[in-house]
Design a protein around this motif. Structure first.
Motif, PDB file in Angstrom:
ATOM      1  N   GLU A 176      -3.374  -5.063   4.882  1.00 45.70           N
ATOM      2  CA  GLU A 176      -4.224  -4.364   5.830  1.00 45.70           C
ATOM      3  C   GLU A 176      -3.235  -4.496   7.369  1.00 45.70           C
ATOM      4  O   GLU A 176      -3.406  -3.412   7.825  1.00 45.70           O
ATOM      5  CB  GLU A 176      -5.423  -5.083   6.083  1.00 45.70           C
ATOM      6  CG  GLU A 176      -6.248  -4.355   7.350  1.00 45.70           C
ATOM      7  CD  GLU A 176      -7.671  -5.222   7.620  1.00 45.70           C
ATOM      8  OE1 GLU A 176      -8.400  -4.726   8.320  1.00 45.70           O
ATOM      9  OE2 GLU A 176      -7.604  -6.470   7.002  1.00 45.70           O
ATOM     10  N   SER A 230      -0.064  -4.713   7.702  1.00 49.73           N
ATOM     11  CA  SER A 230       1.143  -3.785   7.855  1.00 49.73           C
ATOM     12  C   SER A 230       0.894  -2.688   8.374  1.00 49.73           C
ATOM     13  O   SER A 230       1.764  -2.014   8.725  1.00 49.73           O
ATOM     14  CB  SER A 230       1.577  -3.863   6.230  1.00 49.73           C
ATOM     15  OG  SER A 230       0.801  -3.011   5.368  1.00 49.73           O
ATOM     16  N   GLN A 231      -0.451  -1.921   8.528  1.00 51.81           N
ATOM     17  CA  GLN A 231      -0.541  -0.652   8.930  1.00 51.81           C
ATOM     18  C   GLN A 231      -0.301  -0.841  10.394  1.00 51.81           C
ATOM     19  O   GLN A 231      -0.168   0.317  11.223  1.00 51.81           O
ATOM     20  CB  GLN A 231      -2.007  -0.395   8.687  1.00 51.81           C
ATOM     21  CG  GLN A 231      -2.339  -0.184   7.023  1.00 51.81           C
ATOM     22  CD  GLN A 231      -3.934   0.174   6.961  1.00 51.81           C
ATOM     23  OE1 GLN A 231      -4.499   1.190   7.483  1.00 51.81           O
ATOM     24  NE2 GLN A 231      -4.488  -0.811   6.051  1.00 51.81           N
ATOM     25  N   TYR A 232      -0.566  -1.900  11.034  1.00 45.79           N
ATOM     26  CA  TYR A 232      -0.309  -2.163  12.619  1.00 45.79           C
ATOM     27  C   TYR A 232       0.921  -2.755  12.967  1.00 45.79           C
ATOM     28  O   TYR A 232       1.338  -3.170  14.002  1.00 45.79           O
ATOM     29  CB  TYR A 232      -1.494  -2.940  13.129  1.00 45.79           C
ATOM     30  CG  TYR A 232      -2.673  -2.530  12.552  1.00 45.79           C
ATOM     31  CD1 TYR A 232      -3.475  -1.726  13.548  1.00 45.79           C
ATOM     32  CD2 TYR A 232      -3.302  -2.861  11.535  1.00 45.79           C
ATOM     33  CE1 TYR A 232      -4.687  -1.283  13.047  1.00 45.79           C
ATOM     34  CE2 TYR A 232      -4.844  -2.380  11.179  1.00 45.79           C
ATOM     35  CZ  TYR A 232      -5.269  -1.764  11.911  1.00 45.79           C
ATOM     36  OH  TYR A 232      -6.672  -1.204  11.885  1.00 45.79           O
ATOM     37  N   SER A 273       1.037   3.527   2.030  1.00 49.13           N
ATOM     38  CA  SER A 273       1.424   3.876   3.310  1.00 49.13           C
ATOM     39  C   SER A 273       2.469   3.320   3.717  1.00 49.13           C
ATOM     40  O   SER A 273       3.402   3.572   4.842  1.00 49.13           O
ATOM     41  CB  SER A 273       0.418   3.562   4.368  1.00 49.13           C
ATOM     42  OG  SER A 273       0.193   2.148   4.382  1.00 49.13           O
ATOM     43  N   VAL A 274       3.223   2.347   2.957  1.00 51.74           N
ATOM     44  CA  VAL A 274       4.386   1.656   3.301  1.00 51.74           C
ATOM     45  C   VAL A 274       5.548   2.115   2.243  1.00 51.74           C
ATOM     46  O   VAL A 274       5.219   1.774   0.947  1.00 51.74           O
ATOM     47  CB  VAL A 274       4.365   0.215   3.421  1.00 51.74           C
ATOM     48  CG1 VAL A 274       5.627  -0.617   3.390  1.00 51.74           C
ATOM     49  CG2 VAL A 274       3.183  -0.162   4.436  1.00 51.74           C
ATOM     50  N   PRO A 329       0.838  -1.163   0.140  1.00 48.50           N
ATOM     51  CA  PRO A 329      -0.166   0.139   0.085  1.00 48.50           C
ATOM     52  C   PRO A 329       0.886   1.293   0.035  1.00 48.50           C
ATOM     53  O   PRO A 329       1.840   1.289   0.265  1.00 48.50           O
ATOM     54  CB  PRO A 329      -0.851  -0.271   1.368  1.00 48.50           C
ATOM     55  CG  PRO A 329       0.428  -0.959   2.096  1.00 48.50           C
ATOM     56  CD  PRO A 329       0.899  -1.955   1.196  1.00 48.50           C
ATOM     57  N   GLN A 363      10.641  -0.123   3.654  1.00 53.31           N
ATOM     58  CA  GLN A 363       9.975  -0.751   4.791  1.00 53.31           C
ATOM     59  C   GLN A 363       9.213  -1.857   4.341  1.00 53.31           C
ATOM     60  O   GLN A 363       9.470  -2.892   4.881  1.00 53.31           O
ATOM     61  CB  GLN A 363       8.873   0.233   5.232  1.00 53.31           C
ATOM     62  CG  GLN A 363       9.082   1.393   5.984  1.00 53.31           C
ATOM     63  CD  GLN A 363       8.053   2.463   6.548  1.00 53.31           C
ATOM     64  OE1 GLN A 363       7.006   2.432   5.494  1.00 53.31           O
ATOM     65  NE2 GLN A 363       8.175   3.147   7.695  1.00 53.31           N
TER      66      GLN A 363
END
Length: 366
Positions: free
Chosen positions: A324, A326-328, A134-135, A132, A139
């Motif tokens: 999903e 990976s956001q956490y 966001s990564v 995504p 990372q």
């Protein structure tokens, strides 16, 4: 969108003779970095594979261990990668599209047409994940060997429930020991266990106590303390599971003593030859079994390892959920190795010399 794919590429390949590798295995004293940058063919893909234009890689101890002992001359080094899809096999059209951001891991170091330290990499289409926005590329490449190892140890071996964002934990408060929690695999294991609702106990040197707590550890002990085992047992008398992320110098015996009262289970990352320590089950884990392909070390006389279909299915499930999840998950602290392919040997030598602690080495290949 079409991209021009060349017929050849640059790759970092193993450059040790079989005699040097056997000597390294016996004497444990490698000399030189054992690799070179070579021009090799861009690999052809099968109908169920995709071709990745590699943008970033992460460095792992397994990379230099392959170079020193296992990698035949010409084998492409490297496991972890992130990049973009360059070509899609006919059987996976619709699942992946050219230009998609992608990341994952492969069994680098054994094959002349498969390894991540290269400009292009072929992989099975179902054993990678869509990254995504966001990564970052840096990372994303850390969700390879370290994260896969943590997932297999916890979810596929030790019975830790799969992370289910938004659902109540299935084993709330159940203790688990992550030995050497400041390693990259340890930091991912801490987070996966915490997201599943477990109480995480870990070991680390005093300088890393704050780090492992930042990643979610509930309790941390100095592994060098002569009373550490007794302190853990006293605080968590029913603990029955442990992941040994170090697997050397008595760490597995430490874990076995911690879970002994429960006749528990320890997953190790190096093979001690033991399957039982005083009633405690010892389970040696190799993340490469998730690719479900038999492989051999130092052929023709070295040990053979079978692929494990259940591990492949676990990896597929993990990567399907990772966009999903990976956001956490917070990647390990990153340290960039400059210089692209030509300087990866320098980073690997830092790992070889034990000069990397509390960080994950990554490198951009562009």
């Amino acid at each position: 969108m079409k991209t021009e794919i060349p017929k050849s590429m640059r790759a970092l390949v193993g450059d040790r003779s079989i005699y040097a590798r056997i000597s390294n295995y016996i004497c444990n004293n490698p000399s030189g970095d054992g690799v070179k940058v070579a021009t090799v063919p861009v690999p052809d893909i099968q109908d169920d594979e995709i071709l990745v234009r590699v943008r970033c890689v992460a460095l792992n101890p397994t990379d230099f261990k392959h170079i020193d002992i296992l990698s035949p001359r010409g084998a492409i080094i490297g496991c972890d990668y992130s990049g973009t899809v360059a070509k899609v096999g006919s059987k996976v059209l619709g699942t992946w599209a050219i230009g998609d951001r992608i990341a994952g891991s492969t069994h680098g170091g054994l094959y002349t047409d498969r390894g991540s330290f290269a400009e292009y990499l072929k992989i099975p289409a179902d054993l990678a994940w869509k990254v995504p926005s966001s990564v970052s590329d840096q990372q994303a490449t850390t969700f390879g060997v370290s994260a896969i190892t943590a997932m297999l140890a916890l979810n596929a071996r030790l019975g830790v429930p799969w992370v289910d964002i938004g659902s109540a934990p299935k084993q709330p408060g159940t203790p688990i020991l992550i030995y050497s929690g400041s390693t990259s695999a340890g930091l991912y294991a801490i987070q996966l266990a915490k997201l599943a609702g477990l109480t995480v106990i870990t070991t680390a040197s005093p300088r890393s106590h704050d780090l492992v707590k930042e990643y979610g550890a509930d309790d941390v002990f100095d592994y060098r303390s002569p009373t550490a085992v007794e302190e853990i047992i006293r605080a968590y008398p029913n603990i029955d599971r442990a992941m040994d992320c170090f697997s050397e110098g008595g760490s597995t015996d430490f874990c076995a003593r911690v879970v002994h009262n429960s006749r528990g289970w320890v997953v190790t990352l190096l093979d001690s030859g033991k399957t039982d320590i005083d009633g405690v089950k010892i389970d040696f884990l190799l993340a490469y079994t998730a690719f479900n392909k038999e492989f051999q070390w130092l052929p023709p006389f070295g040990p053979r390892f079978a692929g494990i279909p259940a591990d492949k299915e676990a990896l597929r499930q993990f990567y399907a959920a990772l966009p999903e999840v990976s956001q956490y998950l917070v990647p390990p602290p990153l340290k960039e190795v400059d210089g692209g392919l030509a300087n990866l040997g320098t980073g690997l030598d830092l790992l070889r010399q034990g000069k990397v602690s509390g960080t994950k080495l990554v490198a951009s290949l562009d």
